[in-house]
Design a protein around this motif. Structure first.
Motif, PDB file in Angstrom:
ATOM      1  N   ARG A 230       0.838  -1.199   0.000  1.00  0.00           N
ATOM      2  CA  ARG A 230       0.000   0.000   0.000  1.00  0.00           C
ATOM      3  C   ARG A 230       0.876   1.254   0.000  1.00  0.00           C
ATOM      4  NH1 ARG A 230      -1.325   3.397   3.731  1.00  0.00           N
ATOM      5  NH2 ARG A 230      -0.442   2.081   5.375  1.00  0.00           N
ATOM      6  N   GLU A 231       1.899   1.261   0.851  1.00  0.00           N
ATOM      7  CA  GLU A 231       2.809   2.412   0.929  1.00  0.00           C
ATOM      8  C   GLU A 231       3.508   2.643  -0.415  1.00  0.00           C
ATOM      9  OE1 GLU A 231       4.072   2.158   5.679  1.00  0.00           O
ATOM     10  OE2 GLU A 231       5.428   1.408   4.104  1.00  0.00           O
ATOM     11  N   LEU A 232       3.935   1.557  -1.052  1.00  0.00           N
ATOM     12  CA  LEU A 232       4.639   1.691  -2.330  1.00  0.00           C
ATOM     13  C   LEU A 232       3.707   2.192  -3.429  1.00  0.00           C
ATOM     14  CD1 LEU A 232       6.861  -1.526  -2.222  1.00  0.00           C
ATOM     15  CD2 LEU A 232       7.611   0.845  -1.954  1.00  0.00           C
ATOM     16  N   ARG A 233       2.459   1.749  -3.409  1.00  0.00           N
ATOM     17  CA  ARG A 233       1.484   2.253  -4.397  1.00  0.00           C
ATOM     18  C   ARG A 233       1.236   3.745  -4.196  1.00  0.00           C
ATOM     19  NH1 ARG A 233      -1.245  -2.739  -3.429  1.00  0.00           N
ATOM     20  NH2 ARG A 233      -2.625  -1.695  -1.942  1.00  0.00           N
TER      21      ARG A 233
ATOM     22  N   ARG B 203       2.130   9.426  -5.924  1.00  0.00           N
ATOM     23  CA  ARG B 203       2.648  10.775  -5.698  1.00  0.00           C
ATOM     24  C   ARG B 203       3.738  11.117  -6.718  1.00  0.00           C
ATOM     25  NH1 ARG B 203       4.005  11.302   0.584  1.00  0.00           N
ATOM     26  NH2 ARG B 203       4.536  13.422  -0.090  1.00  0.00           N
ATOM     27  N   GLU B 204       4.515  10.105  -7.114  1.00  0.00           N
ATOM     28  CA  GLU B 204       5.522  10.348  -8.151  1.00  0.00           C
ATOM     29  C   GLU B 204       4.848  10.671  -9.482  1.00  0.00           C
ATOM     30  OE1 GLU B 204       9.406   7.761  -6.785  1.00  0.00           O
ATOM     31  OE2 GLU B 204       7.757   6.697  -7.766  1.00  0.00           O
ATOM     32  N   ARG B 205       3.714  10.033  -9.737  1.00  0.00           N
ATOM     33  CA  ARG B 205       2.975  10.339 -10.969  1.00  0.00           C
ATOM     34  C   ARG B 205       2.515  11.784 -10.990  1.00  0.00           C
ATOM     35  NH1 ARG B 205       0.574   5.038  -9.934  1.00  0.00           N
ATOM     36  NH2 ARG B 205       1.429   3.544 -11.426  1.00  0.00           N
ATOM     37  N   GLN B 206       2.327  12.354  -9.806  1.00  0.00           N
ATOM     38  CA  GLN B 206       1.894  13.750  -9.712  1.00  0.00           C
ATOM     39  C   GLN B 206       3.067  14.720  -9.793  1.00  0.00           C
ATOM     40  OE1 GLN B 206      -1.365  14.250  -9.812  1.00  0.00           O
ATOM     41  NE2 GLN B 206      -1.606  12.017  -9.752  1.00  0.00           N
ATOM     42  N   GLY B 207       4.271  14.177  -9.970  1.00  0.00           N
ATOM     43  CA  GLY B 207       5.431  15.043 -10.162  1.00  0.00           C
ATOM     44  C   GLY B 207       6.377  15.144  -8.984  1.00  0.00           C
ATOM     45  N   GLU B 208       6.044  14.517  -7.841  1.00  0.00           N
ATOM     46  CA  GLU B 208       6.940  14.564  -6.684  1.00  0.00           C
ATOM     47  C   GLU B 208       8.123  13.632  -6.923  1.00  0.00           C
ATOM     48  OE1 GLU B 208       5.365  14.709  -2.600  1.00  0.00           O
ATOM     49  OE2 GLU B 208       3.373  14.464  -3.497  1.00  0.00           O
TER      50      GLU B 208
ATOM     51  N   LEU C 136       6.251  12.025 -18.488  1.00  0.00           N
ATOM     52  CA  LEU C 136       5.098  11.152 -18.361  1.00  0.00           C
ATOM     53  C   LEU C 136       4.146  11.579 -17.258  1.00  0.00           C
ATOM     54  CD1 LEU C 136       6.749   7.648 -18.929  1.00  0.00           C
ATOM     55  CD2 LEU C 136       5.761   9.236 -20.582  1.00  0.00           C
ATOM     56  N   ALA C 137       4.569  12.508 -16.411  1.00  0.00           N
ATOM     57  CA  ALA C 137       3.675  13.016 -15.372  1.00  0.00           C
ATOM     58  C   ALA C 137       2.675  14.017 -15.945  1.00  0.00           C
ATOM     59  CB  ALA C 137       4.482  13.669 -14.251  1.00  0.00           C
ATOM     60  N   SER C 138       2.876  14.435 -17.197  1.00  0.00           N
ATOM     61  CA  SER C 138       1.986  15.427 -17.809  1.00  0.00           C
ATOM     62  C   SER C 138       0.728  14.754 -18.335  1.00  0.00           C
ATOM     63  CB  SER C 138       2.712  16.171 -18.927  1.00  0.00           C
ATOM     64  OG  SER C 138       3.205  15.264 -19.892  1.00  0.00           O
TER      65      SER C 138
ATOM     66  N   GLU D 143      -0.792   9.172 -19.341  1.00  0.00           N
ATOM     67  CA  GLU D 143      -1.044   8.310 -18.188  1.00  0.00           C
ATOM     68  C   GLU D 143      -0.770   6.819 -18.473  1.00  0.00           C
ATOM     69  OE1 GLU D 143      -3.372  12.049 -17.636  1.00  0.00           O
ATOM     70  OE2 GLU D 143      -3.132  10.589 -19.288  1.00  0.00           O
ATOM     71  N   ARG D 144      -1.241   6.325 -19.612  1.00  0.00           N
ATOM     72  CA  ARG D 144      -1.060   4.906 -19.932  1.00  0.00           C
ATOM     73  C   ARG D 144       0.414   4.573 -20.157  1.00  0.00           C
ATOM     74  NH1 ARG D 144      -5.627   2.046 -21.670  1.00  0.00           N
ATOM     75  NH2 ARG D 144      -4.342   0.797 -23.094  1.00  0.00           N
ATOM     76  N   VAL D 145       1.122   5.481 -20.826  1.00  0.00           N
ATOM     77  CA  VAL D 145       2.553   5.279 -21.046  1.00  0.00           C
ATOM     78  C   VAL D 145       3.276   5.287 -19.700  1.00  0.00           C
ATOM     79  CG1 VAL D 145       4.594   6.085 -22.276  1.00  0.00           C
ATOM     80  CG2 VAL D 145       2.317   6.513 -23.224  1.00  0.00           C
ATOM     81  N   GLU D 146       2.907   6.259 -18.869  1.00  0.00           N
ATOM     82  CA  GLU D 146       3.559   6.426 -17.569  1.00  0.00           C
ATOM     83  C   GLU D 146       3.352   5.204 -16.692  1.00  0.00           C
ATOM     84  OE1 GLU D 146       3.932   7.612 -13.371  1.00  0.00           O
ATOM     85  OE2 GLU D 146       2.150   6.954 -14.428  1.00  0.00           O
ATOM     86  N   MET D 147       2.153   4.644 -16.712  1.00  0.00           N
ATOM     87  CA  MET D 147       1.864   3.482 -15.877  1.00  0.00           C
ATOM     88  C   MET D 147       2.745   2.297 -16.273  1.00  0.00           C
ATOM     89  SD  MET D 147      -1.751   1.492 -15.197  1.00  0.00           S
ATOM     90  CE  MET D 147      -2.430   2.973 -14.427  1.00  0.00           C
ATOM     91  N   SER D 148       2.885   2.067 -17.572  1.00  0.00           N
ATOM     92  CA  SER D 148       3.707   0.950 -18.036  1.00  0.00           C
ATOM     93  C   SER D 148       5.187   1.184 -17.719  1.00  0.00           C
ATOM     94  CB  SER D 148       3.524   0.741 -19.544  1.00  0.00           C
ATOM     95  OG  SER D 148       2.199   0.353 -19.839  1.00  0.00           O
ATOM     96  N   TYR D 149       5.662   2.420 -17.885  1.00  0.00           N
ATOM     97  CA  TYR D 149       7.068   2.719 -17.609  1.00  0.00           C
ATOM     98  C   TYR D 149       7.349   2.595 -16.120  1.00  0.00           C
ATOM     99  CZ  TYR D 149      11.662   4.748 -18.549  1.00  0.00           C
ATOM    100  OH  TYR D 149      13.016   4.942 -18.681  1.00  0.00           O
ATOM    101  N   GLN D 150       6.427   3.078 -15.281  1.00  0.00           N
ATOM    102  CA  GLN D 150       6.586   2.924 -13.834  1.00  0.00           C
ATOM    103  C   GLN D 150       6.574   1.452 -13.450  1.00  0.00           C
ATOM    104  OE1 GLN D 150       7.318   4.835 -11.393  1.00  0.00           O
ATOM    105  NE2 GLN D 150       6.576   6.921 -11.670  1.00  0.00           N
TER     106      GLN D 150
END
Length: 301
Positions: A9-12, A17-22, A175-177, A181-188
């Motif tokens: 849960r913590e890692l998700r 938060r990283e997806r939001q640019g942090e 990818l945070a822009s 979103e779909r590209v970012e999810m796969s790369y993450q």
């Protein structure tokens, strides 16, 4: 070792938060990180061997120019792990390197003893460094966003790794822009699989990220090969760029074929961490190039 529910849960939440640019990457080692490192060390046969820790302490003392570690208890195991918990932050990478060297020395000494008594070759009785141990140590560092990686027995800071600075970080910012979103999810997902030492899964997720990026930018097709042909036809990539994309396609096909032969997607071991890092970085570089070219074309209009 897979994280338990609360850790997952913590890692998700961290990834979200990283997806939001942090950004959370740091060169500091929290007490929790040090504890996790210690538990990984103790989970291996070499880590529980007194000779490993005695040799590790000797490496540390030689490096520090001291005769004993602070708060020495005359027990190598207690001394080593107490120092890991309490040493200055900048010393933690040295402690981890000392453990690896101590581990290596202990098994080398053991192999020489066996070779002497049995008459066998030294190399025949030498037990290599546990790949699982190294993978688990790197997993802890990656999950805790500690900007180091253990490579060939040395702690390498990301700041000195050109690919991380020039590719991975800019890709994550891109990818945070909105729209990616779909590209970012796969790369993450690819980065997460790397943290867990799952090279094959990381390659597959990187390939998916490349597919999603090509579709997003206007290429047509269901596989990287078809998308590459479409991107070339539409002028999104030059003729000399196509082989690079085809290399990623071949890597994904290789992983898929290897899984078919082993019959288990989770035990596909042919794809190493190095194979996966190469693929993830190349995909990141391609995505950056595609996106920058699209932005230049939009500006030209």
């Amino acid at each position: 070792m897979s994280p338990l529910y609360n850790r997952r849960r913590e890692l998700r939440e961290l990834q979200e938060r990283e997806r939001q640019g942090e950004t959370f990457w740091t060169e500091s080692f929290s007490l929790e990180t040090r504890n996790r490192v210690q538990l990984v060390m103790l989970s291996s046969t070499g880590g529980r061997d007194y000779r490993t820790l005695e040799a590790a302490v000797q490496y540390l003392l030689a490096d520090l120019g001291q005769l004993h570690l602070p708060l020495s208890r005359s027990d190598a195991r207690d001394d080593f792990f107490s120092y890991l918990s309490e040493c200055p932050n900048e010393m933690v990478p040295s402690v981890i390197e000392a453990f690896v060297q101590g581990y290596t020395r202990a098994f080398e000494q053991n192999a020489r003893i066996h070779a002497f008594h049995s008459g066998a070759s030294y190399t025949e009785t030498l037990i290599p460094m546990s790949k699982e141990l190294l993978s688990e140590l790197n997993r802890v560092l990656a999950e805790d966003r500690v900007a180091f990686e253990l490579v060939d027995g040395e702690m390498v800071p990301f700041a000195s790794r050109e690919l991380h600075i020039e590719v991975t970080q800019p890709v994550l910012r891109l990818l945070a822009s909105a729209g990616w979103e779909r590209v970012e999810m796969s790369y993450q997902n690819a980065l997460s699989e790397l943290a867990r030492g799952e090279g094959a899964n990381a390659i597959t997720d990187a390939g998916t990220a490349l597919q999603e990026a090509l579709v997003l930018l206007g290429a047509e097709g269901n596989q990287i090969g078809d998308l590459t042909t479409s991107a070339k036809r539409k002028g999104m990539i030059a003729a000399h760029d196509a082989p690079l994309l085809q290399t990623i396609d071949k890597a994904c096909r290789w992983v898929s074929a290897d899984r078919s032969n082993t019959g288990d997607a989770h035990n596909s071991s042919s794809a190493s961490r190095d194979d996966a890092w190469f693929t993830v970085h190349v995909v990141g570089a391609i995505i950056l190039r595609l996106s920058s070219q699209t932005l230049r074309e939009e500006d030209a209009r």
